[in-house]
Motif scaffolding. Structure first.
Motif, PDB file in Angstrom:
ATOM      1  N   ARG A   1       0.828  -1.210   0.000  1.00 29.48           N
ATOM      2  CA  ARG A   1       0.000   0.000   0.000  1.00 29.48           C
ATOM      3  C   ARG A   1       0.862   1.259   0.000  1.00 29.48           C
TER       4      ARG A   1
ATOM      5  N   ARG B   1       2.785   4.284  -1.233  1.00 33.86           N
ATOM      6  CA  ARG B   1       2.426   5.118  -2.380  1.00 33.86           C
ATOM      7  C   ARG B   1       3.532   5.156  -3.426  1.00 33.86           C
TER       8      ARG B   1
ATOM      9  N   PRO C   1       3.189   7.542 -10.199  1.00 29.85           N
ATOM     10  CA  PRO C   1       2.351   6.985 -11.266  1.00 29.85           C
ATOM     11  C   PRO C   1       3.063   6.050 -12.237  1.00 29.85           C
TER      12      PRO C   1
ATOM     13  N   THR D   1     -16.185  -1.780 -14.872  1.00 26.41           N
ATOM     14  CA  THR D   1     -15.148  -0.991 -14.192  1.00 26.41           C
ATOM     15  C   THR D   1     -15.601  -0.558 -12.802  1.00 26.41           C
ATOM     16  N   HIS D   2     -16.856  -0.152 -12.704  1.00 25.02           N
ATOM     17  CA  HIS D   2     -17.349   0.231 -11.378  1.00 25.02           C
ATOM     18  C   HIS D   2     -17.256  -0.957 -10.424  1.00 25.02           C
TER      19      HIS D   2
ATOM     20  N   ARG E   1     -13.748  -1.637  -9.277  1.00 24.55           N
ATOM     21  CA  ARG E   1     -13.352  -0.690  -8.232  1.00 24.55           C
ATOM     22  C   ARG E   1     -14.006  -1.022  -6.900  1.00 24.55           C
TER      23      ARG E   1
ATOM     24  N   SER F   1     -11.985  -2.063  -3.577  1.00 25.79           N
ATOM     25  CA  SER F   1     -12.225  -1.301  -2.348  1.00 25.79           C
ATOM     26  C   SER F   1     -12.558  -2.218  -1.182  1.00 25.79           C
TER      27      SER F   1
ATOM     28  N   SER G   1      -9.357  -4.415  -0.195  1.00 29.00           N
ATOM     29  CA  SER G   1      -8.349  -3.569   0.429  1.00 29.00           C
ATOM     30  C   SER G   1      -8.858  -2.986   1.748  1.00 29.00           C
TER      31      SER G   1
ATOM     32  N   GLY H   1     -11.864   1.600   1.971  1.00 27.81           N
ATOM     33  CA  GLY H   1     -11.118   1.086   0.834  1.00 27.81           C
ATOM     34  C   GLY H   1     -11.201   1.995  -0.378  1.00 27.81           C
TER      35      GLY H   1
ATOM     36  N   LEU I   1      -7.980   4.001  -1.866  1.00 31.55           N
ATOM     37  CA  LEU I   1      -7.476   3.776  -3.229  1.00 31.55           C
ATOM     38  C   LEU I   1      -7.558   5.053  -4.053  1.00 31.55           C
TER      39      LEU I   1
END
Lengths: 189, 189
Positions: free
Chosen positions: A104, A106, A109, A139-140, A143, A147, A150, B151, B155
């Motif tokens: 996680r 960071r 990019p 795609t939603h 995600r 979410s 994670s 989450g 993200l």
DNA sequence: GTATTTGCCTAAAGGGTTTAGGCAAATGGG
DNA sequence: CCCATTTGCCTAAACCCTTTAGGCAAATAC
């Protein structure tokens, strides 16, 4: 003067072990040098700096995680795939808390784009092939799944579910049941 | 010799601002002393140590977040409540990235138990009053919602949704739609 | 208006980060 | 096989962050 046999590879592996034992934030160039019984400055031939070390550990963790997820996913579809993938994720975090923290970390990019993070997204999409979702809903859903995994694992490993009933395992099972139902009945836009 | 007027309160507030400007990991006793144009050692009359400072910032962030969530929730129920709560959470993270990071700082169990984190759980439960969920399913749903919010926002603020279509706002809306549907059709055990 | 408390200071020790420059061990070409 | 080059780890040194100890001066309290 016997050489310690340092290399970026070995340092990163040892750094990952150190993360699991002591926490990712305890991973320092100094601590790593101590572990190899070598002077701190010696590591700077193999690592650009402290951030570079942490980044490399993060990339290692992302690779390992993607490998496990891929293995879990092989030959499965539908809820079976969903569960196997999610468990691979959670099991890795429990077995390797420091590496999971690292995953996680960071990344800038471009580093992120070249990382195994991309494979994670592809695999999540692969899971959704077992459900009937066209773009952009797919795609939603990707995600959402990212979410939940994670978020759940993050909260769990922070001890968020420790001091109340029911146990975390039970919630995890029910959350996966619920996600399966949701993906099979994804609402129209 | 003019006094700077330090106090734990002011230091914690300034620390929270520093976190938002530079990132939570940049919040150090030294940086804070610099900001008050005072010697580092002077802060140690107001703060036990560096961890104490970060913990206090975390507690402040949790309070602020709970206050906003409570305000968002007031007078709402059902999906309206769900959306308002979730948006309060996400908006706070976007407006105060450093504080949001702080809110995820690992607290020891007793500190956590005395924190506003407890209010968060209660409010999440309040949202579920608009849906028909008995225990233990309610707890599972609380954990799912917490996971999704934490989450998704985590993200998103790590830049995870920046470089692909569709935009994050669209996914967020659809994720909330999906959660609403899921809560209304929560699968039996 | 003195006594006490409080607030910030200096000093100092300990540790992590990072660069520069050096010597010795490994490697490889003639 | 020996010498040249490369590589690996070293010492030295500067800089920053953390934390404790002890002191003086400003604020406060009686």
């Amino acid at each position: 003067m016997v050489r310690a046999g340092l290399s970026t590879e070995r340092l990163v592996r040892a750094g990952a072990e150190l993360a699991d034992e002591a926490g990712f934030e305890q991973v320092t160039v100094s601590a790593l040098a101590r572990r190899f019984d070598v002077k701190t400055a010696s590591l700077y031939s193999h690592l650009r700096n402290s951030h570079d070390l942490r980044t490399r550990i993060a990339l290692l963790a992302l690779e390992e995680l993607a490998d496990r997820a891929a293995e879990a996913l092989a030959g499965r579809a539908g809820k079976d795939a969903l569960t196997a993938f999610a468990n691979a994720y959670r099991d890795y975090a429990r077995a390797h808390p420091g590496r999971f923290e690292a995953a996680r970390y960071r990344l800038d990019p471009e580093t992120a784009a070249a990382s195994a993070g991309v494979r994670h997204a592809q695999m999540t999409r692969a899971i959704l092939r077992g459900y009937d979702l066209a773009e952009p809903e797919q795609t939603h859903a990707v995600r959402l799944l990212g979410s939940v995994f994670s978020g759940y694992v993050g909260l769990e490993s922070a001890g968020g579910f420790d001091h109340s009933a029911p146990g975390s395992q039970e919630s995890w099972d029910r959350v996966l049941d619920a996600l399966d139902v949701l993906l099979r009945n994804w609402p129209a836009s």
